[in-house]
Design a protein around this motif. Sequence first.
Motif, PDB file in Angstrom:
ATOM      1  N   VAL A 201     -43.449  16.957  -2.911  1.00 26.18           N
ATOM      2  CA  VAL A 201     -43.393  17.247  -1.985  1.00 26.18           C
ATOM      3  C   VAL A 201     -44.629  17.437  -0.474  1.00 26.18           C
ATOM      4  N   PHE A 202     -45.602  17.779  -1.271  1.00 24.21           N
ATOM      5  CA  PHE A 202     -47.439  18.697  -0.415  1.00 24.21           C
ATOM      6  C   PHE A 202     -48.287  18.399  -1.447  1.00 24.21           C
ATOM      7  N   PRO A 203     -49.109  16.718  -1.203  1.00 23.13           N
ATOM      8  CA  PRO A 203     -49.463  16.520  -2.201  1.00 23.13           C
ATOM      9  C   PRO A 203     -51.161  16.634  -2.339  1.00 23.13           C
ATOM     10  N   TYR A 204     -51.366  17.964  -0.945  1.00 24.73           N
ATOM     11  CA  TYR A 204     -52.912  18.097  -0.291  1.00 24.73           C
ATOM     12  C   TYR A 204     -52.814  19.720  -0.468  1.00 24.73           C
ATOM     13  N   LYS A 405     -70.551   9.245  -9.087  1.00 28.32           N
ATOM     14  CA  LYS A 405     -71.305  10.239  -9.038  1.00 28.32           C
ATOM     15  C   LYS A 405     -71.813   9.985  -7.383  1.00 28.32           C
ATOM     16  N   ARG A 406     -70.538  10.848  -6.481  1.00 23.04           N
ATOM     17  CA  ARG A 406     -71.238  10.138  -4.941  1.00 23.04           C
ATOM     18  C   ARG A 406     -70.474  11.338  -4.489  1.00 23.04           C
ATOM     19  N   PRO A 407     -71.122  11.710  -3.150  1.00 22.65           N
ATOM     20  CA  PRO A 407     -70.179  12.682  -2.169  1.00 22.65           C
ATOM     21  C   PRO A 407     -68.703  11.305  -2.155  1.00 22.65           C
ATOM     22  N   LEU A 408     -67.299  12.465  -2.321  1.00 19.89           N
ATOM     23  CA  LEU A 408     -65.626  11.764  -2.019  1.00 19.89           C
ATOM     24  C   LEU A 408     -65.287  12.282  -1.520  1.00 19.89           C
ATOM     25  N   SER A 409     -64.219  11.313  -1.002  1.00 21.49           N
ATOM     26  CA  SER A 409     -63.429  11.787   0.714  1.00 21.49           C
ATOM     27  C   SER A 409     -62.274  12.497  -0.104  1.00 21.49           C
ATOM     28  N   GLY A 410     -61.657  13.634   0.987  1.00 23.58           N
ATOM     29  CA  GLY A 410     -60.432  14.543   0.877  1.00 23.58           C
ATOM     30  C   GLY A 410     -59.704  14.104  -0.230  1.00 23.58           C
ATOM     31  N   ASP A 411     -58.977  13.060  -0.072  1.00 20.57           N
ATOM     32  CA  ASP A 411     -58.391  12.138  -0.988  1.00 20.57           C
ATOM     33  C   ASP A 411     -58.782  11.996  -2.106  1.00 20.57           C
ATOM     34  N   GLU A 412     -59.936  11.996  -2.195  1.00 20.94           N
ATOM     35  CA  GLU A 412     -60.171  11.416  -3.860  1.00 20.94           C
ATOM     36  C   GLU A 412     -60.636  13.373  -4.562  1.00 20.94           C
ATOM     37  N   VAL A 413     -61.111  13.761  -3.729  1.00 22.57           N
ATOM     38  CA  VAL A 413     -60.996  14.919  -4.121  1.00 22.57           C
ATOM     39  C   VAL A 413     -59.904  15.806  -4.880  1.00 22.57           C
ATOM     40  N   ARG A 414     -58.219  15.656  -3.266  1.00 24.69           N
ATOM     41  CA  ARG A 414     -57.442  15.681  -4.176  1.00 24.69           C
ATOM     42  C   ARG A 414     -56.782  15.100  -5.387  1.00 24.69           C
ATOM     43  N   VAL A 441     -53.486  21.403 -13.895  1.00 30.02           N
ATOM     44  CA  VAL A 441     -53.095  20.925 -12.838  1.00 30.02           C
ATOM     45  C   VAL A 441     -52.545  19.618 -12.713  1.00 30.02           C
ATOM     46  N   THR A 442     -51.192  18.854 -12.754  1.00 29.71           N
ATOM     47  CA  THR A 442     -50.983  17.882 -12.537  1.00 29.71           C
ATOM     48  C   THR A 442     -50.102  17.157 -11.251  1.00 29.71           C
ATOM     49  N   TRP A 443     -50.173  15.882 -10.852  1.00 26.62           N
ATOM     50  CA  TRP A 443     -49.421  15.614  -9.493  1.00 26.62           C
ATOM     51  C   TRP A 443     -47.842  16.426  -9.124  1.00 26.62           C
ATOM     52  N   LEU A 495     -40.210  12.243  -0.935  1.00 23.82           N
ATOM     53  CA  LEU A 495     -41.085  12.198  -2.396  1.00 23.82           C
ATOM     54  C   LEU A 495     -41.787  11.552  -2.754  1.00 23.82           C
ATOM     55  N   ARG A 496     -42.909  11.803  -3.655  1.00 22.74           N
ATOM     56  CA  ARG A 496     -43.957  11.484  -4.205  1.00 22.74           C
ATOM     57  C   ARG A 496     -43.649  10.810  -5.611  1.00 22.74           C
ATOM     58  N   THR A 497     -43.859   9.756  -6.068  1.00 20.75           N
ATOM     59  CA  THR A 497     -43.909   9.087  -7.180  1.00 20.75           C
ATOM     60  C   THR A 497     -45.234   9.267  -8.219  1.00 20.75           C
ATOM     61  N   GLU A 498     -45.297   8.988  -8.807  1.00 17.07           N
ATOM     62  CA  GLU A 498     -46.207   8.610 -10.056  1.00 17.07           C
ATOM     63  C   GLU A 498     -47.642   8.320  -9.853  1.00 17.07           C
ATOM     64  N   ALA A 499     -46.761   6.726  -9.513  1.00 18.95           N
ATOM     65  CA  ALA A 499     -47.587   5.896  -8.496  1.00 18.95           C
ATOM     66  C   ALA A 499     -48.079   5.995  -7.237  1.00 18.95           C
TER      67      ALA A 499
END
Lengths: 506, 298
Positions: A201-204, A405-414, A441-443, A495-499
């Motif tokens: 429910v809270f992906p971020y 190995k580069r600066p990442l977006s917020g979603d990538e860091v998520r 931590v898991t998704w 709700l998110r799924t693993e996919a």
Amino acid sequence: MNEALPLPRTPSHPSPTFFLLFLFTFIPMHTHSLSRSFIGRLGSASLASLLLLGGLTGCGSQKQAGDSTTGSTPTAAAPAGGSNLDVNLKEQFFPLQSYRVGPYAAGGTGFFGGFIDYLNLINIRDGGVNGVKLTWDEGETQYEVEKGIEVYERLKDRPNIAAWNPLSVGIAYAMIDKVTQRRTPLITINHGRTDSTDGRVFPYVFPLLLNPYSETSGIINYLGTREGGQDKLKGKSIVVLYHGSPYGKETIPIYELLAKKYGFKVQQIEVPHPGNEQQAQWLTIKRINPDYVVLRGWGVMNPVALRTAQKVGFKADRIIGNVWSNSEEDVRPAGEAAKGYIAITTQASGKQYPVLQEIIKTVYDKGKGNLADKNRIGSVYHNLGIVNGILNVEAVRIAQEKFGKRPLSGDEVRWGFEHLQLDPARVEKLGAKDLFHSINVTWKNHEGDGRVTFQQWDGNKWNVISKWIAPDWALLRPIIEASAKKFAQENNIQLRTEADVDKVVK
Amino acid sequence: MMADQIQFFFEVLIGGLLSGVMYSLVALGFVLIYKTSGVLNFAQGSMVLFAALTFVQLREKGLPFAVAFLITLILMAVLGITVERTVMRPLLNRSPIVLFLATLGLSYIIEAGAQLIWGTQVHALDLGISDTPIQVGPVSISQFDISAALISGTLVAALVFFFQRTRTGLTFRAVADDPFAALAVGLRLSRIWALVWITAGLIALVAGLLWGARLGVQFSLSLIVLKAFPVLVLGGFDSILGTIVGGLIIGATEKLAEVFVGPLFGGGIETWFAYVVALVFLLIRPTGLFGQKVVERV
């Protein structure tokens, strides 16, 4: 003699009604400690008051000190280490909504000091994370939600934001929708809303290491261990003394649930904000004469609780503090009354851990330490900041393994946070063995099953007195999921799924 | 069982009365300035914080108690005179609301200044007064609370004596009653107001030490003003004696309400209950128990 003075006017004394109406309008009586609405309103009013004062006294234009203290640290002030508006492709940016003044400055300076010290260590020792320099900028919030959001708005468009770390329930709550829209992680280590543990429910949002329900379970598990087994809790009496705020009340149902499960008797007593008077509550506790008191306090409430407990003759070693009642700032003002007091923690205090020794050698000895007072190195808040730094940096490192190995977006860091698995061996490698235990931590599980330990105050320092204890996650998970699902239904969240985990926006 | 109930009742009552005296101590600073200049000094809480922070820092630097007290007192006097000169005097002819808002702004300046000068750390303050309970018959009472009540009571008595029996006290009262008449007979208003602010600084210092020993010296000290407002409404904004009586009533009723009525509301009622008591009194006696009735010629 009096020529210099303008003639006084007969004081037309304002009626008490005016002042009382002012107070009721100005100061909400149902204060929410952690959202700091009271302080927030005072703060909002302060600008007007100061301007008024400046204008009325004829002092001319007063330059209003800005709330933002960007680049207030040595590194942050330097172009390469902190504030710079240029897009630098080899930098990963951490916006910091810190609080270095105001009522919670002692905690804020410790936590953000530790966080920055760790980022500095990575930059100086390793040249950043795989060559990507870590940068940050600070905006002063004074722990006020409004100011926290102002800082968010000011910094949200900076490139390569890794994660937000406001260390404030109120600011975090106000940011959940915003960070979700912008796909940037929001870290609420040891605090935040419990149901944000549910990553479906809270992906971020990531209440790393410990959410309030796990904390409750951890405390009861410790008391069980202390009594010689969970079954020995049957018939015991526990009082929970909680701060009169949404934060304080959040664990009420969990204590009731655990009381039913283990057969102990629980009584929960509220202390109105800010908690500088507790005579009535402690006289009631004295009358109940419980086996233990759990202190779910905040700020000034903690030392006052310990002093008042002494006043009514309740022993400190039967008081167990929660994770926001466990710092040096909570016990030092209580003096002798705090000796023997026990509190839960996710990270031990002290500077004997290799990572702290490296920070001292690499950062402080080179004059780049963030704490003004070196005696605070290794304090509870400072070490929490360091652990928070480790978790943030490792999430970036893990995400880099996946995305480059580069600066990442917020979603990538998520994505990095959702794969933040540091077992005890990895923790040891990071120089943090015994500083904290592990995280997984898991998704789905954004808390990451952090372990807790207990520390006792000896009058000068905290000493760890227990092994690492695991809360009863299996018992708590269905409650968390139910709450998260309800939130999802109310807000039309699918709700998110693993996919969905690997669907990452660059 | 009944004896146990009665004993508990008296423990709560006595605890409440002693807490009330501590509230009076804060209210006293407000009354002093209001009585002589018609200004409700919202910065009183910040002055308490500033005084306590200064004192504790001087103590931590190794100065003896008396020296630290004296230096803090001098600094509070300087602060008082500065406030009078730079804020109050230029605003002399402004309406009470302007003066009130000016002190509100002042409170933020003093708070920020205190943190800027002395830092943000929390400090313990040990006055050498034990906080362990003593038994008085079946009731146990805090030694610290008794000492604090005695100090507060002495301060009130000294102020009452000062206002009633000394020449300077009489000039304070004259200025309070009618500044025009006071000016006409040659009283030096600037000197009097400066003295008032210095005295308020002394009260802030005593309050800062007692409250600081109780709470620790930290930012929250400035929030103790919230405890003073119901006392002021109840006792009257311009009555020194009223602060003591108001403090006792507020202290006792809020504690008794918390223990015996609180459970009906889920607990945590004492803060707002004090304001309910103050409001009820306001409806019955708008000037408080001992406040002066203002008669205006229309």
